[in-house]
Design a protein around this motif. Structure first.
Motif, mmCIF file in Angstrom:
data_model
loop_
_atom_site.group_PDB
_atom_site.id
_atom_site.type_symbol
_atom_site.label_atom_id
_atom_site.label_comp_id
_atom_site.label_asym_id
_atom_site.label_seq_id
_atom_site.Cartn_x
_atom_site.Cartn_y
_atom_site.Cartn_z
ATOM 1 N N LEU A 153 0.815 -1.217 0.000
ATOM 2 C CA LEU A 153 0.000 0.000 0.000
ATOM 3 C C LEU A 153 0.848 1.266 0.000
ATOM 4 C CD1 LEU A 153 -2.893 -0.966 2.423
ATOM 5 C CD2 LEU A 153 -2.854 -1.035 -0.072
ATOM 6 N N LYS A 154 1.957 1.216 0.691
ATOM 7 C CA LYS A 154 2.845 2.377 0.697
ATOM 8 C C LYS A 154 3.377 2.655 -0.705
ATOM 9 C CE LYS A 154 6.704 4.309 3.327
ATOM 10 N NZ LYS A 154 7.753 4.040 4.344
ATOM 11 N N ARG A 155 3.736 1.607 -1.420
ATOM 12 C CA ARG A 155 4.255 1.786 -2.785
ATOM 13 C C ARG A 155 3.174 2.323 -3.719
ATOM 14 N NH1 ARG A 155 6.168 3.727 -6.182
ATOM 15 N NH2 ARG A 155 7.457 2.943 -7.888
ATOM 16 N N LEU A 156 1.949 1.824 -3.587
ATOM 17 C CA LEU A 156 0.861 2.318 -4.424
ATOM 18 C C LEU A 156 0.537 3.780 -4.104
ATOM 19 C CD1 LEU A 156 -1.511 -0.784 -4.462
ATOM 20 C CD2 LEU A 156 -0.107 0.076 -6.348
ATOM 21 N N ALA A 157 0.621 4.158 -2.833
ATOM 22 C CA ALA A 157 0.387 5.556 -2.472
ATOM 23 C C ALA A 157 1.450 6.455 -3.081
ATOM 24 C CB ALA A 157 0.362 5.707 -0.955
ATOM 25 N N GLU A 158 2.695 6.001 -3.087
ATOM 26 C CA GLU A 158 3.772 6.777 -3.709
ATOM 27 C C GLU A 158 3.500 6.978 -5.196
ATOM 28 O OE1 GLU A 158 7.333 5.100 -0.759
ATOM 29 O OE2 GLU A 158 7.132 4.346 -2.807
ATOM 30 N N ALA A 159 3.062 5.915 -5.869
ATOM 31 C CA ALA A 159 2.779 6.015 -7.302
ATOM 32 C C ALA A 159 1.605 6.949 -7.567
ATOM 33 C CB ALA A 159 2.492 4.623 -7.869
ATOM 34 N N ARG A 160 0.583 6.878 -6.730
ATOM 35 C CA ARG A 160 -0.585 7.752 -6.894
ATOM 36 C C ARG A 160 -0.214 9.214 -6.667
ATOM 37 N NH1 ARG A 160 -3.830 9.897 -2.991
ATOM 38 N NH2 ARG A 160 -3.016 8.489 -1.380
ATOM 39 N N LYS A 161 0.496 9.495 -5.585
ATOM 40 C CA LYS A 161 0.777 10.885 -5.225
ATOM 41 C C LYS A 161 1.849 11.523 -6.103
ATOM 42 C CE LYS A 161 0.274 11.690 -0.647
ATOM 43 N NZ LYS A 161 0.404 11.509 0.823
ATOM 44 N N SER A 162 2.679 10.688 -6.731
ATOM 45 C CA SER A 162 3.677 11.226 -7.654
ATOM 46 C C SER A 162 3.081 11.609 -8.999
ATOM 47 C CB SER A 162 4.783 10.193 -7.889
ATOM 48 O OG SER A 162 4.315 9.127 -8.710
ATOM 49 N N GLY A 163 1.845 11.152 -9.248
ATOM 50 C CA GLY A 163 1.216 11.378 -10.543
ATOM 51 C C GLY A 163 1.418 10.250 -11.528
ATOM 52 N N ALA A 164 2.180 9.221 -11.148
ATOM 53 C CA ALA A 164 2.422 8.091 -12.050
ATOM 54 C C ALA A 164 1.152 7.285 -12.299
ATOM 55 C CB ALA A 164 3.515 7.191 -11.481
ATOM 56 N N GLU A 165 0.258 7.236 -11.286
ATOM 57 C CA GLU A 165 -0.980 6.468 -11.429
ATOM 58 C C GLU A 165 -2.165 7.335 -11.015
ATOM 59 O OE1 GLU A 165 -0.985 3.817 -12.972
ATOM 60 O OE2 GLU A 165 1.101 3.124 -12.845
ATOM 61 N N PRO A 166 -2.550 8.282 -11.839
ATOM 62 C CA PRO A 166 -3.598 9.238 -11.474
ATOM 63 C C PRO A 166 -4.994 8.631 -11.375
ATOM 64 C CG PRO A 166 -2.969 9.531 -13.766
ATOM 65 C CD PRO A 166 -1.997 8.556 -13.187
ATOM 66 N N LEU A 167 -5.183 7.423 -11.883
ATOM 67 C CA LEU A 167 -6.509 6.804 -11.842
ATOM 68 C C LEU A 167 -6.770 6.044 -10.548
ATOM 69 C CD1 LEU A 167 -6.889 5.530 -15.522
ATOM 70 C CD2 LEU A 167 -7.770 7.627 -14.487
ATOM 71 N N LEU A 168 -5.777 5.974 -9.658
ATOM 72 C CA LEU A 168 -5.987 5.341 -8.362
ATOM 73 C C LEU A 168 -6.463 6.377 -7.344
ATOM 74 C CD1 LEU A 168 -2.858 3.000 -8.003
ATOM 75 C CD2 LEU A 168 -5.147 2.434 -8.878
#
Length: 393
Positions: A153-168
Motif C-alpha cells: 500500500l505504501k508503494r501504491l500511495a507513492e505512485a498515486r501521489k507522484s502522478g504516475a498512477e492518477p486513476l488510483l
C-alpha cells in the motif's frame, strides 16, 4: 513445539482508509501541540463520514489561557491532512467538508494522577497491558505478512501521489497470506488488493494491470508463484471511497498498527495520545525491548508484556516469552530489560525522546518495522540496547 508448516494472513489499510484519515488528523493535532509544548497533554479522537469531520477529546497546556488560540487552528490542521492524503471528492473534499471541533481541557482528576508533584513521580496515564514483539522473518525484525501488506500500500500511495498512477484513489486495503515451511515464509498463497479508482468503467482486470507491477516490486520474487491466487478489486467497482463510502474513527485499526495478528495486543489504540499515555509509549517501549532482545541474538522470536496502573509510575509486571527459540531463560531476559531501561512513564519518554512532534507519520503503514529517523521519529526501532542486554544476562 510451535507449528512449522502453516499459512498466516495479515492485512493493512492505506492512508486514505476512513479510519486512517481519522488517525492522521488525531496525530496531527498531537504534533501541533507537542511542537508548542513538549509536555502538552492530548487525547484526541476523530470521526469522519460523508462531508463531515468531528474532532473531540481532551487537550492541556501549562498556560491554559493559550488553549483557545490553538483551538482556532484545529480546523486548518484537519484540512491539511485531508488534502495531503488526496481527497477532493464531491462528498469528501478537503476544502468543503464540514469540520466540528469539540476538543476541551483535560480532566483535572486524570491530570492529578499523571503529573509529578512533591515526592510523587509522574504516573501512568491509564491502567492496561501493552505488548511488544520481534522476530527474524524480515530485516526489520517484523512478521512478514504485515510487513509486506504495508509495503504494497505504501508503494501504491507513492505512485498515486507522484502522478504516475492518477486513476488510483486514496482508499485501499491489502491482505497477504504467506505459506510457512519449517517456520519460515516461502510463498504467497493468496493476495488481496482492493483500491479505490477514479473511472467507473475500469474493471478488476484493469486495476490488476495497474497495481501488479508495483506489488511485484515489493514482494520477494520467488514468493509469487503460479499457485498464488490474486484477488484485485474482487467486488468490481470501487469509486466511492474514504469517509463518503464508510465512516471512520480513530483507533479502530490496532492490529494493522502493530503486528497483523502475529502477536498479542493489549487493546489500547495509539493515535491521538500523548506519550504520558502508556497505551502508546509503553507499547513502543515493549517493541523496542523485544527488537533489541532479538537483535542481541538472545532469541529468534520475542514477546514482551508490560502492565501499568493509572497514577503509578513503575510497571506492575514484566513478562517475556521467547516461544521456545531462546538462548537463555525468559526470566533472565525479564531481569535484563528492567536493568537496561527505566520503564516508568517518564523513563520511557526520556529514553525514547517521545515528547516531540513525530507522530503524524506513524498514522499509516504501521507503527513498527520502520527505519529510525534523524529527528527522532521511530526511535523505538533502534537496536542500540543489544550490547547492554547481552552484558546484563
Amino acid at each position: 513445539m510451535a507449528r512449522q508448516n502453516y499459512i498466516f494472513t495479515s492485512e493493512s489499510v492505506s492512508e486514505g482508509h476512513p479510519d486512517k484519515v481519522c488517525d492522521r488528523i488525531s496525530d496531527a493535532v498531537l504534533d501541533a501541540l507537542l511542537a508548542e509544548e513538549p509536555e502538552a497533554r492530548v487525547a484526541c479522537e476523530t470521526f469522519a463520514t460523508t462531508d463531515r469531520v468531528v474532532i473531540g477529546g481532551e487537550i492541556g497546556l501549562t498556560d491554559k489561557s493559550r488553549l483557545r488560540e490553538y483551538m482556532a487552528g484545529i480546523e486548518d490542521i484537519a484540512r491539511d491532512c485531508i488534502r495531503d492524503i488526496g481527497y477532493e471528492q464531491e462528498k469528501f473534499h478537503w476544502q468543503t467538508c464540514e469540520i466540528t471541533n469539540l476538543l476541551h481541557e483535560q480532566s483535572s482528576h486524570i491530570a492529578k494522577g499523571v503529573d509529578a508533584s512533591g515526592n510523587k513521580d509522574e504516573g501512568a496515564g491509564d491502567q492496561g497491558i501493552m505488548f511488544g514483539y520481534a522476530c527474524r522473518e524480515t530485516p526489520e525484525l517484523m512478521p512478514a505478512p504485515i510487513h509486506y501488506a504495508h509495503q504494497i500500500l505504501k508503494r501504491l500511495a507513492e505512485a498515486r501521489k507522484s502522478g504516475a498512477e492518477p486513476l488510483l484513489g486514496p482508499d485501499a486495503k491489502s491482505q497477504v497470506s504467506l505459506r510457512y515451511e519449517n517456520g519460515a515464509p516461502v510463498e504467497v498463497t493468496q493476495l488481496v488488493l482492493s483500491t479505490q479508482h477514479i473511472d467507473e468503467s475500469q474493471t478488476s482486470d484493469d486495476i490488476r494491470a495497474i497495481v501488479e507491477p508495483y506489488i511485484r516490486e515489493v514482494l520477494p520474487a520467488d514468493w509469487l508463484t503460479d499457485r498464488t491466487e490474486w484477488w484485485v478489486n474482487p467486488t468490481g467497482t470501487f469509486v466511492i471511497g474514504g469517509p463518503d463510502g464508510d465512516a471512520g474513527l480513530t483507533g479502530r485499526k490496532i492490529i494493522v498498527d502493530t503486528y497483523g495478528g502475529a502477536a498479542p495486543h493489549g487493546g489500547g489504540a495509539f493515535s491521538g495520545k500523548d506519550p504520558t499515555k502508556v497505551d502508546r509509549s509503553a507499547a513502543y517501549a515493549a517493541r523496542y525491548l523485544a527488537k533489541n532482545v532479538v537483535a542481541a541474538g538472545l532469541t529468534e522470536r520475542c514477546t514482551i508484556q508490560l502492565s501499568y496502573a493509572i497514577g503509578i509510575s513503575r510497571p506492575l509486571s514484566i513478562y517475556v516469552d521467547t516461544h521456545g527459540t531462546g538462548e537463555v531463560e525468559p526470566t533472565a531476559i525479564e531481569a535484563a530489560v528492567a536493568q537496561v531501561m527505566d520503564l516508568t512513564p517518564r523513563g520511557i519518554r526520556e529514553h525514547l525522546q517521545l515528547n516531540r512532534p513525530i507522530y503524524q507519520r506513524t498514522a499509516a503503514y504501521g507503527h513498527f518495522g520502520r527505519a529510525p529517523e534523524a529527528d527522532g521519529g521511530f526511535s523505538w526501532e533502534r537496536t542500540d540496547l543489544a550490547d547492554a542486554l547481552r552484558a546484563a544476562i
